[in-house]
Design a protein around this motif. Structure first.
Motif: not given
Length: 483
Positions: A42, A45, A52
């Motif tokens: 997470l 990203a 996400v």
């Protein structure tokens, strides 16, 4: 991992995403268990400017395909193996039939052909010259269900995530000495409120637990130095019965109930040392989590009505507001929320892509019916929603799945309460008299269609007919009267 080690891994993955050609604003679907790879992915990203979409591990091809068709992601990320399954193989197969998906990535050994290794990307380390990239879109997408809508995406921006963490930190007075023991996946509001968000802004340590195993969880309580955790009331009862919470080795100072059970607060107050207290954690229709410190004045399982705010160092922060609004049925009331903590909701029933909010005042419906008593909101059961093992399921979706079985003339789901699972799922069926009927055959049919296992019924019960009203809506309370 230390924060320094996490930083290196996050930077390496973020640079790898950029190297592949994933651009700021691209959406990636992440299906990971509650292990260290999940928060690292997470963070990586977001550093690469990506959105996400976090999906549950129990989702299979049916649910994954629906989410991919809605969001058109550029990449999928999963594990090579988990609990005897091969999730990366499933992701690769879903990707093969969807043009938007350009990459499938994974963690673990023996990844299938066509799936690139993120473990290798971390081992290679971050290249020089990579810089964080901004994303003007949502940071995180999670999913829930509403009556008649099996998959409803919830779009969370960075501010909402940080506010969710701030609520937890302020409500529990957390600092860098705390250790959060989180048994909930980061694909839903509880895992975000209990683990991810307060860890990001509070400088705490984060201990993850997956899948739920009572003995292992107890071991983690006693060995990680966990100071904060939350669980369903039935599990907390067992910890109290076993004397875990009062064990001198236990460092817990905040023990939370996820949708409270009666008398637990009194048990904690009576049995635990004075510095250990309880709190209530309410997942508001999967939209956000509201946290209340324990008080004997509270009625368990109810919600505060009105504006929810907290003060810290002379500054007051408003998180959300709860209210009753008009429901879809005449005379019905539904619990709704609004405020900076509440994500945007895109309804499949909305033809214009607008939010699911039907009200001009900015409230978003939680999907929970309710009523006001003594200045608290009491949740009233909505027969068109099923709450099973932490998942919210549209009853109409289960009806359609069971009705599709060719040996049935008609079928519908109904539920009975269960102290651990929430709802126990049953199928009432009108069989074709010329064909044999069995629960195993129905389960095989649903498994062949790659339907998530939590949607399979526990029992199959034969009825003469499925009762409906004049509008064709299933009368689930009438099903029970036939049995």
């Amino acid at each position: 991992m230390s924060f320094g080690e996490a930083e290196i891994a996050v930077e390496a993955m973020a640079a790898y995403f950029a190297h592949l050609g994933l651009a700021p604003g691209d959406c990636i679907v992440v299906q990971l268990p509650n292990l260290v790879e999940s928060p690292l992915t997470l963070l990586a990203a977001w550093r690469a400017g990506l959105t996400v979409a976090a999906v549950p591990m129990l989702w299979r091809a049916t649910e994954l395909a629906k989410a991919c068709d809605m969001l058109e992601p550029a990449a999928l990320i999963g594990m090579s193996s988990c609990a005897g399954e091969r999730p990366a193989d499933l992701l690769r197969d879903v990707a093969a039939t969807r043009l938007s998906i350009r990459f499938v990535m994974g963690f673990g050994a023996d990844l299938p052909d066509g799936v690139s290794s993120l473990d290798d990307a971390i081992l290679d380390g971050p290249p020089a010259g990579f810089g964080p990239r901004a994303n003007s879109g949502p940071a995180l997408i999670t999913f829930t269900a509403r009556a008649g809508e099996p998959v409803v995406p919830l779009f969370r921006d960075e501010k909402a995530l940080l506010l969710q963490g701030a609520m937890t930190v302020m409500a529990l007075s957390l600092d860098r000495h705390d250790v959060l023991l989180n048994p909930y996946p980061l694909a839903g509001p509880i895992g975000i409120a209990l683990g991810l968000a307060p860890w990001l802004i509070g400088g705490t340590a984060l201990a993850l637990h997956d899948p739920f195993d009572h003995a292992v969880f107890v071991q983690q309580i006693l060995t990680t130095g966990a100071t904060v955790t939350a669980l369903p009331g039935t599990v907390l009862d067992r910890l109290l019965d076993e004397g875990i919470v009062t064990d001198p080795q236990c460092a817990l100072r905040h023990v939370g109930r996820v949708w409270s059970v009666p008398n637990l607060g009194e048990r904690l107050s009576a049995e635990a040392p004075a510095e250990r207290g309880g709190f209530d954690l309410y997942p508001l229709g999967d939209l956000a989590c509201l946290i209340e410190r324990d008080s004997r004045r509270l009625v368990r399982g109810t919600l505060p009505s009105g504006v929810f705010q907290m003060a810290d160092q002379g500054e007051t922060t408003t998180f959300l507001e709860t209210a009753l609004v008009a429901g879809t049925e005449p005379g019905a009331k539904t619990i709704a929320v609004r405020g900076p903590l509440v994500p945007k909701v895109r309804s499949l029933a909305a033809t214009s892509g607008e939010t699911a909010d039907r009200n001009t005042q900015g409230f978003v419906e939680t999907g929970m019916a309710g009523e006001t008593r003594n200045d608290r909101l009491h949740v009233v059961r909505d027969p068109e929603l099923v709450y099973h093992g932490g998942f919210t399921i549209a009853a109409s979706e289960l009806d359609g799945l069971y009705q599709a079985f060719p040996r049935f003339l008609d079928a519908a789901c109904f539920v009975l309460p269960d102290p651990v699972m929430g709802d126990r799922i049953f199928a009432a069926v009108v069989p074709d008299p010329s064909m044999p009927v069995s629960l195993a055959a129905l389960r095989d049919f649903l498994n062949e269609r790659s339907v998530a296992s939590y949607k399979l019924p526990d029992k199959l019960l034969i009825v003469r007919s499925i009762p409906r009203d004049t509008h064709g809506r299933i009368l689930r309370d009438q099903i029970l009267k036939q049995i």
